[in-house]
Design an enzyme around this catalytic site. Structure first.
Site, mmCIF file in Angstrom:
data_model
loop_
_atom_site.group_PDB
_atom_site.id
_atom_site.type_symbol
_atom_site.label_atom_id
_atom_site.label_comp_id
_atom_site.label_asym_id
_atom_site.label_seq_id
_atom_site.Cartn_x
_atom_site.Cartn_y
_atom_site.Cartn_z
ATOM 1 N N ASP A 46 1.964 -5.734 8.460
ATOM 2 C CA ASP A 46 0.670 -4.769 8.302
ATOM 3 C C ASP A 46 -0.619 -5.622 8.286
ATOM 4 O OD1 ASP A 46 -1.450 -3.235 7.339
ATOM 5 O OD2 ASP A 46 -0.256 -1.811 6.439
ATOM 6 N N ARG A 75 -12.680 -4.352 -7.129
ATOM 7 C CA ARG A 75 -12.438 -5.129 -5.698
ATOM 8 C C ARG A 75 -13.798 -5.243 -4.913
ATOM 9 N NH1 ARG A 75 -8.434 -2.849 -1.045
ATOM 10 N NH2 ARG A 75 -10.176 -1.426 -1.158
ATOM 11 N N PHE A 83 0.770 -1.226 0.130
ATOM 12 C CA PHE A 83 0.022 0.088 -0.105
ATOM 13 C C PHE A 83 0.882 1.250 -0.068
ATOM 14 C CE2 PHE A 83 -2.873 2.913 1.798
ATOM 15 C CZ PHE A 83 -4.187 2.667 1.332
ATOM 16 N N LYS A 85 -11.888 -0.923 8.545
ATOM 17 C CA LYS A 85 -12.140 -1.903 7.592
ATOM 18 C C LYS A 85 -13.009 -2.806 8.185
ATOM 19 C CE LYS A 85 -8.086 -0.314 4.783
ATOM 20 N NZ LYS A 85 -6.494 -0.117 4.744
HETATM 21 C C1 LIG Z 1 -6.096 1.039 4.685
HETATM 22 C C2 LIG Z 1 -4.575 0.923 4.686
HETATM 23 C C3 LIG Z 1 -3.704 2.026 4.903
HETATM 24 C C4 LIG Z 1 -4.048 3.338 5.615
HETATM 25 O O1 LIG Z 1 -4.262 3.375 6.631
HETATM 26 P P1 LIG Z 1 -4.364 4.944 7.578
HETATM 27 O O2 LIG Z 1 -5.303 4.326 8.787
HETATM 28 O O3 LIG Z 1 -5.315 5.671 6.787
HETATM 29 O O4 LIG Z 1 -3.189 5.439 7.918
HETATM 30 C C5 LIG Z 1 -2.204 1.584 5.225
HETATM 31 N N1 LIG Z 1 -1.892 0.368 4.814
HETATM 32 C C6 LIG Z 1 -2.496 -0.412 4.307
HETATM 33 C C7 LIG Z 1 -1.976 -1.777 3.983
HETATM 34 C C8 LIG Z 1 -3.845 -0.446 4.493
HETATM 35 O O5 LIG Z 1 -4.684 -1.345 3.581
#
Ligand SMILES: *Cc1c(COP(=O)(O)O)cnc(C)c1O
Length: 410
Positions: free
Chosen positions: A196, A369, A125, A222
């Site tokens: 992550d 998606r 990302f 999410k």
């Molecule tokens: C959604 C997402 C982010 C963004 O996160 P924030 O809370 O807006 O900083 C970062 N990395 C990944 C892999 C994501 O899916």
């Protein structure tokens, strides 16, 4: 080919069916974007009202003590911990994901002062890529960030690697990586592993403890349904607590915040990673959203998630053979909880679907998606969504000139 009656029958014997009532969903709409922004739950409505009307409304400043606002980031971390296989005292809910990554990356680089390489996935990302580059730049010594093809990781592992940062489920393709295997390979060269979990938490069963990872961070808005901009969470293995320093220290991570001391002394445990005042309303929203997860297990969620994604893929392939490239892996062990379909006119397809009440999203350059979230989606929703997709493709609705210019948020 599975027909609609069979889907109705699958819903009738779905052990998770009752959980759908916990969510606020619009009649006639099929929401396949819970991987980007989960819907409002009744638990969230209840908790946010309680925080506004009673804790804030009546208690005012007293609620820092009486409603225990000060401990909310820790307590909510404990509530979330089982979803990632962590234990009490190992998870903190605060900030948002990019900030949490910054804290972990900055702290990790101090733990490996003689090593110069950070590895991440070239298709990670973008926010992850930006923040890792910035933290490397700010480290005050030469750090090289290598953005690699993740399948070639072993070629890059040596004793100069300080940290590897991967995202467990690829946000575009939905491919899930082998957390334990990759972590073991990274540890074998003495490097640290940061995962992550943005597209994993609440989507697939996780066990950070048995995978022996060092650090993780994830999103609250999410699959956890904590609301737009909800706080994220971070995990620090017990062996690193008290060792990993918070590179962005603030008063509420101090051992004695209300002594107002001019020099920083870190609080023990996960509280060390708190920087600023907790966002109490947002924590309330996430707190309420986690209730529904306590009425099921991630094992049960996974069974339905795989059934829904299997159904979606097979219906698309049978009804629209050769139209899409299904980029989400067929193999269950490699799949998160989404289906990604590649198509040159992907943006128009997603927009045409949204107009017809099927909400998915588009990820540049060419991915449609669809997040399949077992807590509130039915088999019949998947069936109906695919029929609407077929209708879009057959009528060429996606080629309408209205879809030539992209909206700001896709
Ligand atoms: C959604 C997402 C982010 C963004 O996160 P924030 O809370 O807006 O900083 C970062 N990395 C990944 C892999 C994501 O899916």
């Amino acid at each position: 080919m599975t027909n609609r009656d069979e889907c109705v029958a699958l819903d009738a014997r779905d052990p998770l069916a009752a959980l759908r009532d916990d969510f606020v969903l619009r009649e006639g709409e099929i929401y396949l974007d819970g991987n980007s922004l989960g819907p409002v739950s009744k638990g969230t409505q209840r908790r946010v009202r309680e925080v506004i009307d009673h804790e804030w409304g009546e208690g005012l400043i007293r609620s820092w003590n009486s409603a225990n606002w000060m401990d909310a980031p820790i307590e909510l971390g404990n509530r979330l911990a089982p979803l990632i296989g962590a234990r009490e005292g190992e998870v903190l809910v605060a900030d948002t994901l990019t900030f949490l990554l910054a804290k972990i990356i900055g702290g990790s680089l101090e733990l490996r002062p003689d090593r110069h390489v950070v590895i991440t996935d070239a298709v990670n990302f973008h926010s992850d890529l930006y923040i890792v580059a910035a933290m490397a730049r700010l480290a005050g010594r030469d750090i090289i960030v290598k953005t690699i093809d993740r399948d070639t990781l072993v070629d890059y592992l040596d004793d100069d690697v300080a940290l590897v940062m991967f995202t467990h489920v690829d946000f575009r393709t939905g491919e899930m990586l082998d957390m334990a295997g990759i972590t073991a390979a990274v540890h074998a060269v003495g490097a640290l592993m940061l995962w992550d979990l943005a597209h994993s938490t609440g989507a697939v069963p996780l066990d950070v403890t048995s995978a022996n990872i060092d650090f993780a961070a994830g999103c609250g808005y999410k699959y956890l349904n904590g609301g737009p901009g909800a706080p994220g969470f971070m995990y620090v293995a017990p062996r690193w607590q008290g060792v990993l320093r918070n590179p962005l220290p603030g008063w509420l991570g101090h051992a004695r915040p209300f002594d107002f001391e001019p020099t920083y002394e870190s609080a023990p445990g996960m509280r060390a990673y708190v920087t600023s005042s907790p966002s109490v309303l947002a924590l309330g929203a996430l707190d309420g959203a986690l209730e529904v997860f306590e009425r099921t297990t991630m094992t049960e969620v996974r069974v339905k998630s795989l059934a829904l994604t299997d159904l979606f893929i097979s219906l698309v392939e049978e009804a629209l053979p050769g139209v899409f490239d299904v980029v989400t892996p067929r193999e269950h062990t490699l799949r998160g909880s989404q289906v990604a379909l590649r198509h040159e006119q992907g943006y128009g397809i997603v927009q045409a679907l949204i107009e017809r009440g099927v909400i998915g999203d588009f990820r540049a350059p060419d991915i449609c998606r669809f997040g399949l979230t077992p807590l509130y989606l039915r088999y019949v929703d998947v069936y109906d969504a695919v029929q609407i997709l077929v209708d879009v493709m057959m009528s060429s609705a996606h080629l309408d000139e209205r879809f030539i210019v992209r909206l700001a948020v896709t």
